[in-house]
Structures are given as structure tokens and as C-alpha cells.
Design a protein around this motif. Structure first.
Motif, PDB file in Angstrom:
ATOM      1  N   ASP A 109      42.098  33.955  27.722  1.00  0.00           N
ATOM      2  CA  ASP A 109      41.708  34.207  26.345  1.00  0.00           C
ATOM      3  C   ASP A 109      40.491  35.121  26.338  1.00  0.00           C
ATOM      4  N   GLN A 110      40.224  35.711  25.187  1.00  0.00           N
ATOM      5  CA  GLN A 110      39.114  36.668  25.108  1.00  0.00           C
ATOM      6  C   GLN A 110      37.762  36.017  25.384  1.00  0.00           C
ATOM      7  N   HIS A 111      37.558  34.786  24.952  1.00  0.00           N
ATOM      8  CA  HIS A 111      36.281  34.138  25.247  1.00  0.00           C
ATOM      9  C   HIS A 111      36.138  33.866  26.738  1.00  0.00           C
ATOM     10  N   GLU A 112      37.243  33.627  27.430  1.00  0.00           N
ATOM     11  CA  GLU A 112      37.190  33.423  28.873  1.00  0.00           C
ATOM     12  C   GLU A 112      36.869  34.725  29.603  1.00  0.00           C
ATOM     13  N   VAL A 113      37.363  35.837  29.087  1.00  0.00           N
ATOM     14  CA  VAL A 113      37.015  37.144  29.654  1.00  0.00           C
ATOM     15  C   VAL A 113      35.526  37.409  29.458  1.00  0.00           C
ATOM     16  N   ALA A 114      34.992  37.018  28.303  1.00  0.00           N
ATOM     17  CA  ALA A 114      33.557  37.201  28.051  1.00  0.00           C
ATOM     18  C   ALA A 114      32.723  36.394  29.042  1.00  0.00           C
ATOM     19  N   TYR A 115      33.119  35.165  29.318  1.00  0.00           N
ATOM     20  CA  TYR A 115      32.405  34.367  30.319  1.00  0.00           C
ATOM     21  C   TYR A 115      32.548  34.990  31.704  1.00  0.00           C
ATOM     22  N   TYR A 116      33.716  35.510  31.995  1.00  0.00           N
ATOM     23  CA  TYR A 116      33.971  36.151  33.286  1.00  0.00           C
ATOM     24  C   TYR A 116      33.004  37.314  33.491  1.00  0.00           C
ATOM     25  N   PHE A 117      32.899  38.192  32.500  1.00  0.00           N
ATOM     26  CA  PHE A 117      32.006  39.338  32.638  1.00  0.00           C
ATOM     27  C   PHE A 117      30.532  38.942  32.568  1.00  0.00           C
ATOM     28  N   SER A 118      30.221  37.864  31.882  1.00  0.00           N
ATOM     29  CA  SER A 118      28.843  37.373  31.894  1.00  0.00           C
ATOM     30  C   SER A 118      28.461  36.898  33.292  1.00  0.00           C
ATOM     31  N   ALA A 119      29.383  36.191  33.954  1.00  0.00           N
ATOM     32  CA  ALA A 119      29.133  35.757  35.330  1.00  0.00           C
ATOM     33  C   ALA A 119      28.964  36.962  36.248  1.00  0.00           C
ATOM     34  N   LEU A 120      29.802  38.003  36.051  1.00  0.00           N
ATOM     35  CA  LEU A 120      29.662  39.243  36.825  1.00  0.00           C
ATOM     36  C   LEU A 120      28.300  39.895  36.586  1.00  0.00           C
ATOM     37  N   ALA A 121      27.928  40.014  35.322  1.00  0.00           N
ATOM     38  CA  ALA A 121      26.668  40.678  34.980  1.00  0.00           C
ATOM     39  C   ALA A 121      25.474  39.931  35.556  1.00  0.00           C
ATOM     40  N   LEU A 122      25.498  38.609  35.483  1.00  0.00           N
ATOM     41  CA  LEU A 122      24.395  37.829  36.052  1.00  0.00           C
ATOM     42  C   LEU A 122      24.283  38.079  37.551  1.00  0.00           C
ATOM     43  N   GLY A 123      25.410  38.166  38.235  1.00  0.00           N
ATOM     44  CA  GLY A 123      25.390  38.418  39.674  1.00  0.00           C
ATOM     45  C   GLY A 123      24.889  39.803  40.028  1.00  0.00           C
ATOM     46  N   ILE A 124      25.145  40.780  39.161  1.00  0.00           N
ATOM     47  CA  ILE A 124      24.692  42.145  39.416  1.00  0.00           C
ATOM     48  C   ILE A 124      23.210  42.312  39.106  1.00  0.00           C
ATOM     49  N   ILE A 125      22.764  41.693  38.026  1.00  0.00           N
ATOM     50  CA  ILE A 125      21.368  41.866  37.601  1.00  0.00           C
ATOM     51  C   ILE A 125      20.406  41.325  38.654  1.00  0.00           C
ATOM     52  N   GLY A 126      20.758  40.204  39.302  1.00  0.00           N
ATOM     53  CA  GLY A 126      19.858  39.599  40.285  1.00  0.00           C
ATOM     54  C   GLY A 126      19.390  40.553  41.364  1.00  0.00           C
ATOM     55  N   PRO A 127      20.283  41.045  42.211  1.00  0.00           N
ATOM     56  CA  PRO A 127      19.838  41.901  43.307  1.00  0.00           C
ATOM     57  C   PRO A 127      19.493  43.328  42.900  1.00  0.00           C
ATOM     58  N   LEU A 128      20.077  43.834  41.832  1.00  0.00           N
ATOM     59  CA  LEU A 128      19.826  45.214  41.445  1.00  0.00           C
ATOM     60  C   LEU A 128      18.836  45.330  40.293  1.00  0.00           C
ATOM     61  N   GLY A 129      18.177  44.247  39.959  1.00  0.00           N
ATOM     62  CA  GLY A 129      17.241  44.249  38.832  1.00  0.00           C
ATOM     63  C   GLY A 129      15.929  44.913  39.185  1.00  0.00           C
ATOM     64  N   GLY A 130      15.936  46.233  39.295  1.00  0.00           N
ATOM     65  CA  GLY A 130      14.716  46.973  39.579  1.00  0.00           C
ATOM     66  C   GLY A 130      13.843  47.063  38.344  1.00  0.00           C
ATOM     67  N   GLY A 131      12.710  47.635  38.501  1.00  0.00           N
ATOM     68  CA  GLY A 131      11.810  47.790  37.361  1.00  0.00           C
ATOM     69  C   GLY A 131      10.806  46.656  37.290  1.00  0.00           C
ATOM     70  N   ALA A 132      10.389  46.344  36.085  1.00  0.00           N
ATOM     71  CA  ALA A 132       9.382  45.298  35.878  1.00  0.00           C
ATOM     72  C   ALA A 132       9.907  43.941  36.343  1.00  0.00           C
ATOM     73  N   VAL A 133       8.983  43.095  36.772  1.00  0.00           N
ATOM     74  CA  VAL A 133       9.331  41.778  37.294  1.00  0.00           C
ATOM     75  C   VAL A 133      10.037  40.928  36.232  1.00  0.00           C
ATOM     76  N   TRP A 134       9.661  41.079  34.992  1.00  0.00           N
ATOM     77  CA  TRP A 134      10.206  40.258  33.909  1.00  0.00           C
ATOM     78  C   TRP A 134      11.559  40.754  33.404  1.00  0.00           C
ATOM     79  N   LEU A 135      11.958  41.987  33.751  1.00  0.00           N
ATOM     80  CA  LEU A 135      13.142  42.597  33.161  1.00  0.00           C
ATOM     81  C   LEU A 135      14.433  41.863  33.530  1.00  0.00           C
ATOM     82  N   ALA A 136      14.665  41.598  34.810  1.00  0.00           N
ATOM     83  CA  ALA A 136      15.908  40.936  35.229  1.00  0.00           C
ATOM     84  C   ALA A 136      16.027  39.530  34.638  1.00  0.00           C
ATOM     85  N   PRO A 137      14.986  38.686  34.711  1.00  0.00           N
ATOM     86  CA  PRO A 137      15.115  37.372  34.066  1.00  0.00           C
ATOM     87  C   PRO A 137      15.316  37.462  32.556  1.00  0.00           C
ATOM     88  N   ALA A 138      14.691  38.449  31.928  1.00  0.00           N
ATOM     89  CA  ALA A 138      14.865  38.614  30.477  1.00  0.00           C
ATOM     90  C   ALA A 138      16.303  39.012  30.148  1.00  0.00           C
TER      91      ALA A 138
END
Length: 192
Positions: free
Chosen positions: A73-102
Motif C-alpha cells: 500500500d502507499q503508506h507502506e511505501v512511505a515507511y519503506y522510503f523513510s527507513a531508506l532515508a534514515l539509513g542514508i542520512i546517518g553516514p552521509l549527513g555532512g555539514g553541521a552536527v545538528w543537521l542529520a539528527p534534525a
């Protein structure tokens, strides 16, 4: 540190938002696996000589193939991509220290609000098989409103079988509070 924040964020996404609202155990494993897998791949590519863009592009292609292999379902796809985005932001979260957690917090807040049970709770979507072949859209909408006891907003006829006298239709509708209240009261009054 960002890896730990990612693990906390995906735990909130999966165990705090998704599972209590939708109760699909198989997707809990998928969301956790996707997140940790992307976290591991992005983490190794961010420190390696291979371009992170190339690695993430390949992983994106694999993710799309995975999405096409089962119906979500579309809401499940949204959760899927949210999980993907969280995994990408962690290691590639360059810039300010607060940016990736924000950004991780922003994803969680958007998913909390966008998938909240009270948001548009009266609106529904169903695929129905009717025991009559109906080609007149006005008559079809009137019949569906009577059957569902609701206001029909959109109808998409998927198939009309004139031989077997059936109509397959996707309908989007909303239940009025007064209709639901009337049915509850009628059901309560009908009991002995």
C-alpha cells in the motif's frame, strides 16, 4: 554517534509508529533490514574510494525492484522510503552536527502526522465486486452510496463483465459521522 541516532530513529519509526498502527509483522523485518543495510552500505561507501552516488544509485535500483516484487500500500511505501532515508542520512549527513539528527526527526514527525489515525479517518478506499453489470456512472455512484451508506467521492470502473453480470470498481468514499452514529444507534436498538 549518527549510527546510534539512526538506530533509535528507525526503532521509533517501526516500533513506535508503523507496527502499532498497521500490525504487519513481515514489514517490520523489511524496514529494519532496509535501514540497517542502507546504513552499512552508505557507511562503507562514504569512507571508500567508490563514489557514494554510484553506490546509492545501485541500491536505489535494487530497492525499486524489491518494491515491485510484492504489492504494498502507499503508506507502506512511505515507511519503506523513510527507513531508506534514515539509513542514508546517518553516514552521509555532512555539514553541521545538528543537521542529520534534525532531518531524521523531521522524517519521524512527518510520518507521525501524515499517518495519524485521526487524519482523514472517515475517508476510505475499497475495490468492490458488484453483482450487476453497470455502465451508467451516475447510477453506479447512487448504488454505491446506498450500499456503503456513505458519500462517494470518486469511482474508477476496473472491469465490467456483461456475461457474468459483474462490475469491479474502485471507490473512494467518506462516512459521515451522522451515518455512522445512526448505524450504531440502530444496531444497539435492534438487539434484544
Amino acid at each position: 554517534m549518527l549510527y546510534a541516532i539512526d538506530l533509535v530513529a528507525v526503532s521509533v519509526l517501526v516500533f513506535g509508529l508503523y507496527f502499532p498502527r498497521h500490525r504487519r509483522r513481515d514489514l517490520v523485518v523489511a524496514y529494519l533490514g532496509v535501514n540497517v543495510g542502507v546504513l552499512a552500505v552508505a557507511g562503507s561507501l562514504s569512507s571508500g574510494t567508490v563514489g557514494a552516488g554510484l553506490g546509492l544509485g545501485l541500491f536505489g535500483v535494487l530497492s525499486i525492484i524489491r518494491l515491485r516484487s510484492t504489492e504494498l500500500d502507499q503508506h507502506e511505501v512511505a515507511y519503506y522510503f523513510s527507513a531508506l532515508a534514515l539509513g542514508i542520512i546517518g553516514p552521509l549527513g555532512g555539514g553541521a552536527v545538528w543537521l542529520a539528527p534534525a532531518l531524521m526527526a523531521l522524517i519521524l514527525v512527518v510520518m507521525f502526522l501524515g499517518d495519524h489515525p485521526r487524519l482523514f479517518r472517515g475517508y476510505r478506499r475499497q475495490v468492490l465486486v458488484l453483482d450487476s453489470a453497470t455502465t451508467d456512472e451516475v447510477a453506479l455512484v447512487a448504488h454505491l452510496e446506498q450500499v456503503l451508506g456513505a458519500r462517494v467521492h470518486a469511482v474508477c470502473v476496473e472491469r465490467v463483465d456483461l456475461v457474468n453480470e459483474t462490475t469491479v470498481v474502485e471507490v473512494r468514499y467518506s462516512r459521515a459521522r451522522s451515518v455512522a452514529g445512526t448505524r450504531v444507534a440502530a444496531a444497539a436498538g435492534a438487539r434484544p
